[in-house]
Design an enzyme around this catalytic site. Structure first.
Site, PDB file in Angstrom:
ATOM      1  N   GLU A   1       0.820  -1.205   0.000  1.00  0.00           N
ATOM      2  CA  GLU A   1       0.000   0.000   0.000  1.00  0.00           C
ATOM      3  C   GLU A   1       0.859   1.263   0.000  1.00  0.00           C
ATOM      4  O   GLU A   1       1.989   1.267   0.492  1.00  0.00           O
ATOM      5  CB  GLU A   1      -0.904   0.008   1.240  1.00  0.00           C
TER       6      GLU A   1
ATOM      7  N   CYS B   1       3.539   8.520   1.590  1.00  0.00           N
ATOM      8  CA  CYS B   1       4.061   7.515   2.523  1.00  0.00           C
ATOM      9  C   CYS B   1       4.293   6.243   1.712  1.00  0.00           C
ATOM     10  O   CYS B   1       3.366   5.650   1.172  1.00  0.00           O
ATOM     11  CB  CYS B   1       3.034   7.311   3.638  1.00  0.00           C
TER      12      CYS B   1
ATOM     13  N   CYS C   1       6.429  -7.282   6.824  1.00  0.00           N
ATOM     14  CA  CYS C   1       7.553  -6.702   7.566  1.00  0.00           C
ATOM     15  C   CYS C   1       8.336  -7.795   8.262  1.00  0.00           C
ATOM     16  O   CYS C   1       7.773  -8.791   8.701  1.00  0.00           O
ATOM     17  CB  CYS C   1       7.054  -5.687   8.598  1.00  0.00           C
TER      18      CYS C   1
ATOM     19  N   CYS D   1       6.492  -5.168  15.684  1.00  0.00           N
ATOM     20  CA  CYS D   1       6.101  -4.221  16.723  1.00  0.00           C
ATOM     21  C   CYS D   1       4.642  -4.516  17.075  1.00  0.00           C
ATOM     22  O   CYS D   1       3.806  -4.656  16.168  1.00  0.00           O
ATOM     23  CB  CYS D   1       6.287  -2.796  16.213  1.00  0.00           C
TER      24      CYS D   1
ATOM     25  N   CYS E   1       1.510  -2.553  15.670  1.00  0.00           N
ATOM     26  CA  CYS E   1       1.494  -2.236  14.239  1.00  0.00           C
ATOM     27  C   CYS E   1       0.811  -3.328  13.431  1.00  0.00           C
ATOM     28  O   CYS E   1       1.151  -4.506  13.538  1.00  0.00           O
ATOM     29  CB  CYS E   1       2.936  -2.054  13.755  1.00  0.00           C
TER      30      CYS E   1
ATOM     31  N   CYS F   1      -0.941   5.824  10.246  1.00  0.00           N
ATOM     32  CA  CYS F   1       0.303   5.137  10.647  1.00  0.00           C
ATOM     33  C   CYS F   1      -0.019   3.793  11.276  1.00  0.00           C
ATOM     34  O   CYS F   1      -0.812   3.719  12.210  1.00  0.00           O
ATOM     35  CB  CYS F   1       1.041   5.910  11.739  1.00  0.00           C
TER      36      CYS F   1
HETATM   37  N1  SAH Z   1       9.114   0.260   9.776  1.00  0.00           N
HETATM   38  C1  SAH Z   1       9.420   1.624   9.989  1.00  0.00           C
HETATM   39  C2  SAH Z   1       8.528   2.568   9.205  1.00  0.00           C
HETATM   40  C3  SAH Z   1       7.059   2.256   9.074  1.00  0.00           C
HETATM   41  S1  SAH Z   1       5.934   2.610  10.350  1.00  0.00           S
HETATM   42  C4  SAH Z   1       9.349   1.958  11.454  1.00  0.00           C
HETATM   43  O1  SAH Z   1       8.855   1.149  12.211  1.00  0.00           O
HETATM   44  O2  SAH Z   1       9.842   3.018  11.829  1.00  0.00           O
HETATM   45  C5  SAH Z   1       5.774   4.380  10.561  1.00  0.00           C
HETATM   46  C6  SAH Z   1       5.517   4.776  12.017  1.00  0.00           C
HETATM   47  O3  SAH Z   1       4.194   4.412  12.465  1.00  0.00           O
HETATM   48  C7  SAH Z   1       6.471   4.097  12.973  1.00  0.00           C
HETATM   49  O4  SAH Z   1       6.939   5.007  13.937  1.00  0.00           O
HETATM   50  C8  SAH Z   1       5.592   3.072  13.608  1.00  0.00           C
HETATM   51  O5  SAH Z   1       6.106   2.628  14.824  1.00  0.00           O
HETATM   52  C9  SAH Z   1       4.301   3.812  13.740  1.00  0.00           C
HETATM   53  N2  SAH Z   1       3.137   2.932  13.990  1.00  0.00           N
HETATM   54  C10 SAH Z   1       3.020   1.621  13.733  1.00  0.00           C
HETATM   55  N3  SAH Z   1       1.804   1.165  14.108  1.00  0.00           N
HETATM   56  C11 SAH Z   1       1.129   2.223  14.599  1.00  0.00           C
HETATM   57  C12 SAH Z   1      -0.196   2.396  15.107  1.00  0.00           C
HETATM   58  N4  SAH Z   1      -1.052   1.398  15.149  1.00  0.00           N
HETATM   59  N5  SAH Z   1      -0.545   3.626  15.517  1.00  0.00           N
HETATM   60  C13 SAH Z   1       0.316   4.671  15.424  1.00  0.00           C
HETATM   61  N6  SAH Z   1       1.573   4.576  14.939  1.00  0.00           N
HETATM   62  C14 SAH Z   1       1.980   3.357  14.525  1.00  0.00           C
HETATM   63 FE1  SF4 Z   2       7.532  -3.209  10.807  1.00  0.00          FE
HETATM   64 FE2  SF4 Z   2       5.391  -1.962  11.743  1.00  0.00          FE
HETATM   65 FE3  SF4 Z   2       7.508  -2.318  13.328  1.00  0.00          FE
HETATM   66 FE4  SF4 Z   2       7.645  -0.566  11.325  1.00  0.00          FE
HETATM   67  S1  SF4 Z   2       6.295  -0.435  13.103  1.00  0.00           S
HETATM   68  S2  SF4 Z   2       9.175  -2.150  11.859  1.00  0.00           S
HETATM   69  S3  SF4 Z   2       6.358  -1.601   9.771  1.00  0.00           S
HETATM   70  S4  SF4 Z   2       6.214  -3.957  12.461  1.00  0.00           S
END
Ligand code: SAH
Ligand code: SF4
Length: 415
Positions: free
Chosen positions: A115, A128, A135, A139, A142, A388
């Site tokens: 996406e 974005c 991935c 996390c 996420c 995000c």
């Molecule tokens: N993988 C990279 C970039 C993608 S995510 C990273 O983790 O940095 C972009 C941002 O959104 C990251 O800071 C991530 O931690 C945050 N993010 C992920 N899931 C989220 C959620 N459910 N609500 C708000 N921010 C989130």
């Molecule tokens: Fe992967 Fe989501 Fe963690 Fe970013 S925030 S590294 S996209 S699992």
């Protein structure tokens, strides 16, 4: 590439060519385009000139049809069409949020889906961009983290997102190429002169914050961003590009040296206990190592502050003590940083809740009071799951047991 201590949990495989036997030029460097033209039969000098012309049409004008390349001889255009294509990802679905945010579900040549999201603001338009299908990491807050890594995106698929966004936003320059193509050796009946201006761009900024961890796909992300920054192409300044990492420490210095864009770091917690839980990569690269790498990030100074992303999770990481500890850490490591507070964006099956607006405000105020900027990011595109951390290509809803199994698998793969 070999990543220190990292094992890809899933073999990524090879991607079939979009144009059948034809070579897709998107994502190749200028030299590589010259190279494939030589392989196809042009002499080196001609290939170099053609590569320059094709590059300009591709990246400056968004042209995908060789017939439109008017400074290339009419007889040569079908020759190019027979051998090469200038591809785009396929759009599977396009959605528009009530706040104007747009999300596209894209498909690669092998059918894999990812996406991209466009966020319009009064003074900027931010794309974005995704770097992986799924991935490597998990996390816990996420949505993308609930997917297995299917494969890395190729440079062409990453830069292809930017190209497609400009197609969809209708912002390729009109008119002919003023001042370009007037090569003295070029006798191909050039159409010259024109009215192109680069002003008034809609897409002004790029964030590598879509699906995936960009520093686990370093070479392809670097290749794509080099093209995006190339002065004779998309020509986006590195100051307008931000790469976000969850903390792949061994790759951070290289990102600064070799790509040189702004860095955002997904910190999200200030203690080992909480960060180990919500950003499991912390068990491999802890907060101390991560903040040292931030302090050493090439070019990190007042003019190029590192952004710490901090997702606001109710009763998990949002206390006054957490805010104070965050300030203390930023000072201890001498970082020129700003903090971006991201209200947690929910998704089906998520285990967390967003902090209350009052808590987010109080957390932000505490940090601001210490002289560090800590704005709260307004959630965008939540109604179309474009905010995000909400991105995920398949709309399945795995059970909690399945999610735990994926998390476990990923952790084991990380070693
Ligand atoms: N993988 C990279 C970039 C993608 S995510 C990273 O983790 O940095 C972009 C941002 O959104 C990251 O800071 C991530 O931690 C945050 N993010 C992920 N899931 C989220 C959620 N459910 N609500 C708000 N921010 C989130
Ligand atoms: Fe992967 Fe989501 Fe963690 Fe970013 S925030 S590294 S996209 S699992």
């Amino acid at each position: 590439m070999q990543i220190p201590g990292h094992i890809d949990p899933v073999t990524t495989g090879t991607v079939p060519l979009r144009g059948g036997n034809r070579i897709d030029l998107i994502g190749l460097t200028r030299d590589a385009i010259g190279g494939v033209l030589v392989e196809a039969g042009l002499d080196t000098k001609a290939a170099k000139l053609r590569a320059k012309q094709i590059w300009h049409w591709m990246y400056h004008r968004g042209v995908t049809d060789f017939e439109a390349m008017t400074d290339i001889a009419k007889t040569m255009r079908p020759w190019l069409t027979d051998r090469f294509i200038i591809g785009r990802p396929t759009v599977r679905e396009a959605q528009v949020s009530s706040d104007g945010t747009r999300k596209w579900l894209l498909a690669a040549a092998d059918g894999q889906e990812y996406e991209m999201v466009f966020i319009p603001d009064a003074d900027r338009g931010t794309l974005c961009v995704s770097s992986q299908v799924g991935c490597t990491l998990n996390c816990r807050f996420c949505h993308t983290g609930t997917m297995r890594l299917v494969r890395n995106l190729a440079a062409g698929e990453i830069v292809g997102q930017v190209m497609l966004a400009r197609d969809e936003l209708g912002e390729w320059p009109k008119g002919t190429m003023a001042g370009f193509g007037a090569d003295p050796e070029d006798d191909d009946g050039v159409e010259e002169g024109g009215n192109y201006t680069a002003d008034g761009r809609i897409l002004t900024n790029i964030v590598m914050m879509g699906m995936g961890e960009p520093l686990y796909n370093f070479d392809e992300v670097k290749g794509a961003l080099k093209i995006v920054m190339d002065g004779d192409g998309l020509a986006l300044s590195r100051r307008r590009i931000t790469l976000s990492t969850s903390g792949v420490v061994p790759m951070m210095a290289r990102a600064g040296e070799e790509i040189g864009v702004n860095l955002a770091v997904s910190l999200h917690a200030v203690s080992k206990e909480v960060r180990d839980e919500i950003v499991p990569l912390n068990r491999k690269y802890g907060i101390d190592e991560l903040l040292k790498a931030c302090a050493d990030y090439p070019g990190a100074g007042n003019s190029r502050r590192i952004t710490f992303e901090y997702v606001m999770l109710k009763d998990k990481n949002d206390s006054d003590d957490d805010a104070r500890e965050l300030v203390r850490l930023i000072r201890e490591y001498g970082l020129h940083a700003k903090v971006n507070l991201i209200p947690f964006n929910p998704w089906p099956g998520a285990m967390y809740e967003c902090s209350t607006p009052e808590r987010v405000r109080a957390f932000s105020n505490l940090i601001f009071k210490s002289g560090i900027s800590a704005p709260v990011r307004t959630p965008r595109g939540r109604d179309i799951m474009a905010a995000c951390g909400q991105l995920k290509s398949a709309a399945t809803k795995p059970t909690r047991a399945e999610l735990d199994r994926i998390a476990e698998e990923k952790q084991v793969a990380l070693g």
